[in-house]
Design a protein around this motif. Structure first.
Motif, PDB file in Angstrom:
ATOM      1  N   SER A 153      -6.834  12.100   0.539  1.00 33.49           N
ATOM      2  CA  SER A 153      -6.158  11.700   1.763  1.00 33.49           C
ATOM      3  C   SER A 153      -5.457  10.365   1.529  1.00 33.49           C
ATOM      4  O   SER A 153      -5.699   9.682   0.523  1.00 33.49           O
ATOM      5  N   GLY A 154      -4.605   9.969   2.467  1.00 33.19           N
ATOM      6  CA  GLY A 154      -3.929   8.675   2.329  1.00 33.19           C
ATOM      7  C   GLY A 154      -4.907   7.522   2.269  1.00 33.19           C
ATOM      8  O   GLY A 154      -4.750   6.590   1.470  1.00 33.19           O
ATOM      9  N   GLY A 155      -5.949   7.584   3.107  1.00 38.93           N
ATOM     10  CA  GLY A 155      -6.938   6.512   3.097  1.00 38.93           C
ATOM     11  C   GLY A 155      -7.699   6.439   1.791  1.00 38.93           C
ATOM     12  O   GLY A 155      -7.966   5.353   1.273  1.00 38.93           O
ATOM     13  N   GLN A 156      -8.031   7.601   1.231  1.00 37.64           N
ATOM     14  CA  GLN A 156      -8.738   7.622  -0.060  1.00 37.64           C
ATOM     15  C   GLN A 156      -7.840   7.088  -1.168  1.00 37.64           C
ATOM     16  O   GLN A 156      -8.291   6.326  -2.034  1.00 37.64           O
ATOM     17  N   ALA A 157      -6.556   7.488  -1.149  1.00 39.96           N
ATOM     18  CA  ALA A 157      -5.625   7.003  -2.172  1.00 39.96           C
ATOM     19  C   ALA A 157      -5.482   5.489  -2.113  1.00 39.96           C
ATOM     20  O   ALA A 157      -5.436   4.811  -3.153  1.00 39.96           O
ATOM     21  N   GLN A 158      -5.437   4.926  -0.902  1.00 40.04           N
ATOM     22  CA  GLN A 158      -5.307   3.475  -0.788  1.00 40.04           C
ATOM     23  C   GLN A 158      -6.582   2.779  -1.250  1.00 40.04           C
ATOM     24  O   GLN A 158      -6.530   1.676  -1.820  1.00 40.04           O
ATOM     25  N   ARG A 159      -7.741   3.412  -1.077  1.00 38.00           N
ATOM     26  CA  ARG A 159      -8.986   2.846  -1.587  1.00 38.00           C
ATOM     27  C   ARG A 159      -8.964   2.797  -3.119  1.00 38.00           C
ATOM     28  O   ARG A 159      -9.480   1.859  -3.730  1.00 38.00           O
ATOM     29  N   VAL A 160      -8.379   3.825  -3.737  1.00 37.45           N
ATOM     30  CA  VAL A 160      -8.225   3.814  -5.202  1.00 37.45           C
ATOM     31  C   VAL A 160      -7.360   2.626  -5.616  1.00 37.45           C
ATOM     32  O   VAL A 160      -7.675   1.907  -6.569  1.00 37.45           O
ATOM     33  N   ALA A 161      -6.261   2.413  -4.881  1.00 39.37           N
ATOM     34  CA  ALA A 161      -5.360   1.303  -5.208  1.00 39.37           C
ATOM     35  C   ALA A 161      -6.059  -0.040  -5.051  1.00 39.37           C
ATOM     36  O   ALA A 161      -5.835  -0.967  -5.841  1.00 39.37           O
ATOM     37  N   ILE A 162      -6.915  -0.161  -4.045  1.00 43.74           N
ATOM     38  CA  ILE A 162      -7.660  -1.402  -3.843  1.00 43.74           C
ATOM     39  C   ILE A 162      -8.648  -1.626  -4.982  1.00 43.74           C
ATOM     40  O   ILE A 162      -8.745  -2.729  -5.534  1.00 43.74           O
ATOM     41  N   ALA A 163      -9.376  -0.571  -5.351  1.00 43.48           N
ATOM     42  CA  ALA A 163     -10.326  -0.703  -6.464  1.00 43.48           C
ATOM     43  C   ALA A 163      -9.602  -1.058  -7.753  1.00 43.48           C
ATOM     44  O   ALA A 163     -10.086  -1.885  -8.543  1.00 43.48           O
ATOM     45  N   ARG A 164      -8.453  -0.442  -7.987  1.00 41.93           N
ATOM     46  CA  ARG A 164      -7.661  -0.742  -9.185  1.00 41.93           C
ATOM     47  C   ARG A 164      -7.264  -2.218  -9.203  1.00 41.93           C
ATOM     48  O   ARG A 164      -7.305  -2.872 -10.257  1.00 41.93           O
ATOM     49  N   ALA A 165      -6.873  -2.745  -8.049  1.00 40.93           N
ATOM     50  CA  ALA A 165      -6.451  -4.148  -7.984  1.00 40.93           C
ATOM     51  C   ALA A 165      -7.619  -5.100  -8.215  1.00 40.93           C
ATOM     52  O   ALA A 165      -7.449  -6.177  -8.794  1.00 40.93           O
ATOM     53  N   LEU A 166      -8.820  -4.698  -7.773  1.00 41.13           N
ATOM     54  CA  LEU A 166      -9.978  -5.580  -7.872  1.00 41.13           C
ATOM     55  C   LEU A 166     -10.677  -5.518  -9.230  1.00 41.13           C
ATOM     56  O   LEU A 166     -11.390  -6.455  -9.608  1.00 41.13           O
ATOM     57  N   LEU A 167     -10.494  -4.413  -9.972  1.00 42.16           N
ATOM     58  CA  LEU A 167     -11.276  -4.195 -11.189  1.00 42.16           C
ATOM     59  C   LEU A 167     -11.203  -5.333 -12.203  1.00 42.16           C
ATOM     60  O   LEU A 167     -12.232  -5.746 -12.747  1.00 42.16           O
ATOM     61  N   PRO A 168     -10.029  -5.882 -12.505  1.00 41.09           N
ATOM     62  CA  PRO A 168      -9.991  -6.956 -13.523  1.00 41.09           C
ATOM     63  C   PRO A 168     -10.545  -8.297 -13.030  1.00 41.09           C
ATOM     64  O   PRO A 168     -10.484  -9.273 -13.756  1.00 41.09           O
ATOM     65  N   ARG A 169     -11.059  -8.339 -11.794  1.00 39.77           N
ATOM     66  CA  ARG A 169     -11.503  -9.588 -11.166  1.00 39.77           C
ATOM     67  C   ARG A 169     -10.373 -10.624 -11.196  1.00 39.77           C
ATOM     68  O   ARG A 169     -10.527 -11.728 -11.756  1.00 39.77           O
ATOM     69  N   PRO A 170      -9.231 -10.288 -10.593  1.00 41.16           N
ATOM     70  CA  PRO A 170      -8.070 -11.169 -10.679  1.00 41.16           C
ATOM     71  C   PRO A 170      -8.251 -12.453  -9.876  1.00 41.16           C
ATOM     72  O   PRO A 170      -9.127 -12.539  -9.007  1.00 41.16           O
ATOM     73  N   THR A 171      -7.415 -13.420 -10.174  1.00 38.83           N
ATOM     74  CA  THR A 171      -7.421 -14.670  -9.424  1.00 38.83           C
ATOM     75  C   THR A 171      -7.054 -14.426  -7.969  1.00 38.83           C
ATOM     76  O   THR A 171      -7.600 -15.050  -7.066  1.00 38.83           O
ATOM     77  N   VAL A 172      -6.113 -13.514  -7.736  1.00 37.31           N
ATOM     78  CA  VAL A 172      -5.651 -13.229  -6.377  1.00 37.31           C
ATOM     79  C   VAL A 172      -5.273 -11.756  -6.262  1.00 37.31           C
ATOM     80  O   VAL A 172      -4.808 -11.148  -7.224  1.00 37.31           O
ATOM     81  N   VAL A 173      -5.512 -11.184  -5.090  1.00 31.62           N
ATOM     82  CA  VAL A 173      -5.066  -9.832  -4.768  1.00 31.62           C
ATOM     83  C   VAL A 173      -3.997  -9.943  -3.684  1.00 31.62           C
ATOM     84  O   VAL A 173      -4.229 -10.542  -2.629  1.00 31.62           O
ATOM     85  N   LEU A 174      -2.829  -9.379  -3.957  1.00 34.43           N
ATOM     86  CA  LEU A 174      -1.703  -9.408  -3.030  1.00 34.43           C
ATOM     87  C   LEU A 174      -1.443  -7.987  -2.539  1.00 34.43           C
ATOM     88  O   LEU A 174      -1.355  -7.062  -3.343  1.00 34.43           O
TER      89      LEU A 174
END
Length: 250
Positions: A153-174
């Motif tokens: 679903s759209g909500g599940q796909a966006q959760r994947v995108a959020i996890a992808r952004a957080l995985l490297p433990r970045p300095t900032v998430v935009l």
């Protein structure tokens, strides 16, 4: 106006913009960002709002190193990204900047888990299995690891995108309108996942949004108009945000 700073923490800024301008040349040059200076503390959750054409997405793209400012300085952590070569900037973004797009930007033939792992694969780094599992659980994707984007679903796909952004433990998430393509209920759920996961991890998050309900989840809301930073609200309510947007001519 003064540069936004946190009253809750004296941590050094995760993102620091100093007199940033962005002008797109042409017969009639477009001044998308005009002299913006701000400091976003580590661990803060900031929303950026403004009328259409106010420069919100351009500001976010410059902060992420996806676009180059015409003038001014941008620091992510302790690195001035304007001083980096194109290759060095690409490597830096992979490790220090997570970006969540409204359109998800998932790879259709990859599974959920492989989409999440993609930034680290590109950086030739192996994610910690325990951290990967914790993140999958935190964003509510346990049991969906082997599905492909077309099965979500759209909500599940966006959760994947959020996890992808957080995985490297970045300095900032935009995040650029991360709930814009979702219905109200799903958008609220996804925002809660982003906010609570980032807060638990001490992550710094910046969200561009047009939705006062999304902005009200932030610690601080910054308002842009005609490319300038014109106002801010701390711990805002939906009603306060709506009133400011009306005053700005949303």
């Amino acid at each position: 106006m003064n540069s936004p700073t946190s009253t809750a923490t004296m941590a050094p800024p995760a993102v620091h913009l100093i007199d940033v301008h962005k002008t797109y040349p042409g017969a009639e040059p477009v001044h998308a960002v005009r002299g913006v200076s701000l400091a976003l503390p580590t661990g803060s959750f900031t929303a950026v709002m403004g009328p259409s054409g106010s420069g919100k997405s351009t500001l976010l793209s410059c902060a992420a190193g996806l676009d180059t400012p015409t003038s001014g300085r941008i620091l992510v952590g302790d690195r001035e990204i304007g001083s980096l070569s194109s290759d060095a900037l690409t490597r830096f973004r992979r490790e220090h900047v997570g970006f969540v797009f409204q359109s998800y930007n998932l790879i259709g033939h990859l599974t959920v888990i492989d989409n999440i792992r993609l930034p680290m694969v590109l950086a030739r780094r192996e994610p910690d299995p325990g951290w990967l599992a914790e993140l999958v659980a935190a964003v509510g994707l346990t049991g969906l690891e082997d599905r492909r984007p077309g099965e979500l679903s759209g909500g599940q796909a966006q959760r994947v995108a959020i996890a992808r952004a957080l995985l490297p433990r970045p300095t900032v998430v935009l995040a650029d309108e991360p709930t814009g393509a979702l219905d109200s209920r799903t958008g609220t759920q996804v925002l809660e996942v982003l906010r609570e996961t980032a807060r638990r991890l001490g992550q710094t998050v910046v969200v561009v949004t047009h939705d006062p309900r999304v902005a009200a989840a932030a610690d601080r809301v910054l308002f842009l108009a005609d490319g300038r930073l014109v106002d801010q609200l701390d711990q805002p309510t939906v009603e306060q945000i709506t009133a400011r947007m009306i005053a700005l001519g949303r």
